[in-house]
Design an enzyme around this catalytic site. Sequence first.
Site, PDB file in Angstrom:
ATOM      1  N   ARG A  51       1.086  -0.996  -0.319  1.00 21.76           N
ATOM      2  CA  ARG A  51       0.280  -0.165  -0.210  1.00 21.76           C
ATOM      3  C   ARG A  51       0.589   1.451   0.081  1.00 21.76           C
ATOM      4  O   ARG A  51       0.225   2.226  -0.479  1.00 21.76           O
ATOM      5  CB  ARG A  51      -1.086   0.147   1.066  1.00 21.76           C
ATOM      6  CG  ARG A  51      -2.207  -1.289   1.466  1.00 21.76           C
ATOM      7  CD  ARG A  51      -2.364  -1.040   2.498  1.00 21.76           C
ATOM      8  NE  ARG A  51      -2.341  -1.055   3.323  1.00 21.76           N
ATOM      9  CZ  ARG A  51      -2.395  -1.107   4.722  1.00 21.76           C
ATOM     10  NH1 ARG A  51      -3.626  -0.877   5.076  1.00 21.76           N
ATOM     11  NH2 ARG A  51      -1.651  -1.683   6.425  1.00 21.76           N
ATOM     12  N   HIS A 177       7.113 -22.647   7.010  1.00 19.85           N
ATOM     13  CA  HIS A 177       8.849 -22.992   6.596  1.00 19.85           C
ATOM     14  C   HIS A 177       9.611 -24.119   6.777  1.00 19.85           C
ATOM     15  O   HIS A 177      11.070 -24.619   6.607  1.00 19.85           O
ATOM     16  CB  HIS A 177       9.724 -21.347   7.000  1.00 19.85           C
ATOM     17  CG  HIS A 177       9.770 -21.668   9.007  1.00 19.85           C
ATOM     18  ND1 HIS A 177       8.168 -21.283   9.581  1.00 19.85           N
ATOM     19  CD2 HIS A 177      10.613 -22.008   9.737  1.00 19.85           C
ATOM     20  CE1 HIS A 177       8.204 -21.107  10.514  1.00 19.85           C
ATOM     21  NE2 HIS A 177       9.742 -21.267  11.041  1.00 19.85           N
ATOM     22  N   LYS A 181      13.674 -26.811   6.027  1.00 26.32           N
ATOM     23  CA  LYS A 181      14.414 -27.153   7.477  1.00 26.32           C
ATOM     24  C   LYS A 181      15.518 -28.358   6.276  1.00 26.32           C
ATOM     25  O   LYS A 181      15.105 -29.092   6.030  1.00 26.32           O
ATOM     26  CB  LYS A 181      14.383 -27.714   8.984  1.00 26.32           C
ATOM     27  CG  LYS A 181      13.952 -26.118   8.903  1.00 26.32           C
ATOM     28  CD  LYS A 181      13.775 -26.046  10.684  1.00 26.32           C
ATOM     29  CE  LYS A 181      12.641 -24.654  11.580  1.00 26.32           C
ATOM     30  NZ  LYS A 181      13.950 -23.315  11.364  1.00 26.32           N
ATOM     31  N   HIS A 239       2.876 -26.931  11.713  1.00 30.81           N
ATOM     32  CA  HIS A 239       4.069 -27.536  11.693  1.00 30.81           C
ATOM     33  C   HIS A 239       4.756 -28.730  12.528  1.00 30.81           C
ATOM     34  O   HIS A 239       5.151 -29.500  11.503  1.00 30.81           O
ATOM     35  CB  HIS A 239       5.317 -26.404  13.054  1.00 30.81           C
ATOM     36  CG  HIS A 239       5.103 -25.182  11.954  1.00 30.81           C
ATOM     37  ND1 HIS A 239       5.522 -24.736  10.780  1.00 30.81           N
ATOM     38  CD2 HIS A 239       5.246 -23.247  13.033  1.00 30.81           C
ATOM     39  CE1 HIS A 239       4.731 -22.897  10.886  1.00 30.81           C
ATOM     40  NE2 HIS A 239       5.196 -22.750  11.910  1.00 30.81           N
TER      41      HIS A 239
END
Length: 483
Positions: A51, A177, A181, A239
């Site tokens: 923005r 994420h 790893k 996760h």
Amino acid sequence: MVSRVIPVDDFDLVIFGATGDLAHRKILPGLFRRFVAGQIPATSRIIGAARTEQDDHAFRDEAARAISEFAGVKANDPRLAQFLDLLGYVAIDARGEGGWTDLKARVRDGAVQAFYFSVAPALFGDIAERLANFGIVDSRSRIVVEKPFGRDLDSARALNATLARHFDEHQIYRIDHYLGKETVQNLMAVRFANILFEPLWNAQFIDHVQITVAETVGVAGRGSYYDKSGAIRDMVQNHMMQLLCLIAMEPPYHFDPDAVRDEKLKVIRALEPLEPGDIVRGQYQADGREPGYLDDSENPESRTESYVAMKVRISNWRWQGTPFYLRTGKKLRARTSEIAITFKEPPHSIFEDAGAPKANELVIRLQPNEGMNLKVMIKEPGPGGMRLVQVPLDMSFADALGTDGSDMPDAYERLIMDVIRGNQTLFMRGDEVEAAWAWTDPIIDAWEDSKRLPEPYDAGSSGPEEALRLMHRDNRRWREIRA
């Protein structure tokens, strides 16, 4: 050992939310490191979209500050100047018409097109719709969406349906994420590239599995968000569920995105419903020096958990009778993430006077100091007869691969490069997300119906006492939480 760097194809990457925290801390520094490593072609373009009204030069200055801070590079490094030449910026109104024509003019038809939605999930649909309506994307374009993927099954289905109106499943990259790893990927290599472990990877030989994700920080600064989420939505449903799947899945027929994700989905669908006594919720309390969860969340009536521990069972032939113990929490003794596979003890010991043999244990450490160690029994050195002692066969990646770890790609670096390659193996599929919520929702509903408060625990501890009893009743113990 020096890792091979395989360059990706020329690409245009648009980062929506490019002025936000995730872009500053992870995305832009990660892209810079991949550029320095020679993986990103110098003809590629990285376009920030947000923005904020600013031009290319202002965005490059902003990116330079973020990369200097989070990638540890000096502002006058010539490589930084070369990378900044790849950057551009478009001011975008995600729910309006402003900026979209400009963005369309900047995105090239011949390059790989990827669009990173580093924004609130409430904006996913608006952005997807405008990308399609303005003719910016085609059937080859890819989108990356950040978690949370909904907050329950209904919202996850609605989100998937929103994205599916404009993109096919093979174009959608739901990023977690943890799957990027190094050690998580090595878990698959250890299992499926070595004959040593796979024959033993079942209920006949494994006593139990522990998955721990412990953090020392509280929720201060993000308490209002976290209070609507809690540990199970923030960590377990995504996760930790992914780690559980990689440990428990059957060997896929091929290291192929859908083959791997098919096997993960089977694990989730085989999870048994939790019994009331198989789960413990906790909430860290003030200790006189530091605030407690109720202070950090600014909600004195909160019943949201900052800690959860659970005993999970998988109903299939491989794992029948082998429990999986999961725990995660804030303000614990140390920051660590690990998977510990404890094998059964030998059925008979021939060393009666040498000390009781201890169970072998394979520990996969995700953070800090990524690596693995296998605990085995050996004879204690020296004269005086046979005395047994347990020792670790330790492999830290820093030692084994001849690196101090600083040049090991961050999870986001690896995953973004997989997006450019079109490899979805380490990304969650829509049906996988929905299956995880279908298992998690009844747990959350039962908590809310019970009106029970979470068990209090001291900051800097290992969690609530009730979590210890969860293990003790099975004659087992949690592994010590330590850095």
